[in-house]
Enzyme design. Structure first.
Site, PDB file in Angstrom:
ATOM      1  N   GLU A  85      78.238  38.976  31.767  1.00 47.13           N
ATOM      2  CA  GLU A  85      77.878  39.941  32.812  1.00 47.13           C
ATOM      3  C   GLU A  85      79.050  40.879  33.122  1.00 47.13           C
ATOM      4  O   GLU A  85      78.868  42.076  33.334  1.00 47.13           O
ATOM      5  CB  GLU A  85      77.473  39.215  34.110  1.00 47.13           C
ATOM      6  CG  GLU A  85      76.220  38.373  33.988  1.00 47.13           C
ATOM      7  CD  GLU A  85      76.517  36.929  33.631  1.00 47.13           C
ATOM      8  OE1 GLU A  85      77.478  36.668  32.861  1.00 47.13           O
ATOM      9  OE2 GLU A  85      75.782  36.035  34.095  1.00 47.13           O
ATOM     10  N   CYS A 119      76.492  32.707  36.901  1.00 43.60           N
ATOM     11  CA  CYS A 119      77.294  31.751  37.663  1.00 43.60           C
ATOM     12  C   CYS A 119      77.577  32.326  39.056  1.00 43.60           C
ATOM     13  O   CYS A 119      77.228  33.477  39.350  1.00 43.60           O
ATOM     14  CB  CYS A 119      78.603  31.450  36.923  1.00 43.60           C
ATOM     15  SG  CYS A 119      79.777  32.816  36.984  1.00 43.60           S
TER      16      CYS A 119
HETATM   17 ZN   LIG Z   1      79.497  34.218  35.203  1.00 37.91          ZN
END
Ligand SMILES: [Zn+2]
Length: 199
Positions: A85, A119
């Site tokens: 990301e 995350c």
């Molecule tokens: Zn991450």
């Protein structure tokens, strides 16, 4: 949480198409686009695995075009924050500069596709950038920031950007399969375990 943009509706249709067993998708053109989109997405994760990285790949889609794509680059860069990301976010920033677009406008109309639930760190970044919609593959039971460990996506967190909508389960089986394959083979970059010497 707003769904006022037509392209966002389309991306929700994309997810529903893969999530539902019945044929939700009516348009053959749309189906073709989705197939292409998911191929590019999974290719990113495959590339990560081939490079000895945890296989996670992502795409940032703004007004029907891919403006950023990324895969894990943690081992390669020896930087624990280089998640897929983060790599894609940097690409979007470059794209905005090249196209003289305002980054805030672009991020606020961008959908993130990612093979694994973001995350906690990445979810916080997405929230600060005001990305409205995240479509992910499998859950991230150890570090997930969209409900598995914490819910950065939708919890009430004052002064931390805007809550975003999440749809999980998009090509989840393939995402899990890649992670299993990766962890089955010895991770050459993992620190040596002391528990190994048991004799
Ligand atoms: Zn991450």
């Amino acid at each position: 949480m707003q769904r006022s943009y037509p392209e966002q509706e389309l991306h929700i249709c994309v997810a529903m198409h893969f999530l539902s067993n019945n044929n939700f998708c009516h348009s053959p053109i749309l189906a073709l686009e989705l197939k292409w989109l998911s191929c590019v997405l999974l290719d990113q994760a495959k590339e990560a695995m081939e490079q000895g990285e945890v296989p996670v790949g992502c795409l940032m889609v703004y007004r029907e075009q891919i403006v950023g794509q990324g895969r894990n680059e943690v081992n390669e860069t020896k930087n624990a924050t280089r998640h897929a990301e983060m790599v894609a976010i940097d690409q979007v920033l470059d794209w905005c500069q090249r196209h003289s677009e305002k980054t805030t406008d672009v991020f606020e109309h961008t959908t993130l596709y990612v093979t694994v639930e973001p995350c906690i760190m990445c979810a916080a970044a997405l929230r600060l950038l005001k990305i409205p919609l995240v479509i992910y593959g499998c859950r991230n039971d150890r570090f997930g920031g969209c409900g598995s460990v914490l819910n950065i996506a939708t919890d009430y967190l004052p002064n931390t950007g805007t809550p975003f909508e999440c749809i999980g389960g998009y090509r989840a089986e393939e995402a899990v399969e890649m992670l299993k394959t990766f962890y089955k083979q010895e991770n050459p970059n993992a620190p040596k375990s002391k528990a190994r010497k048991k004799d």
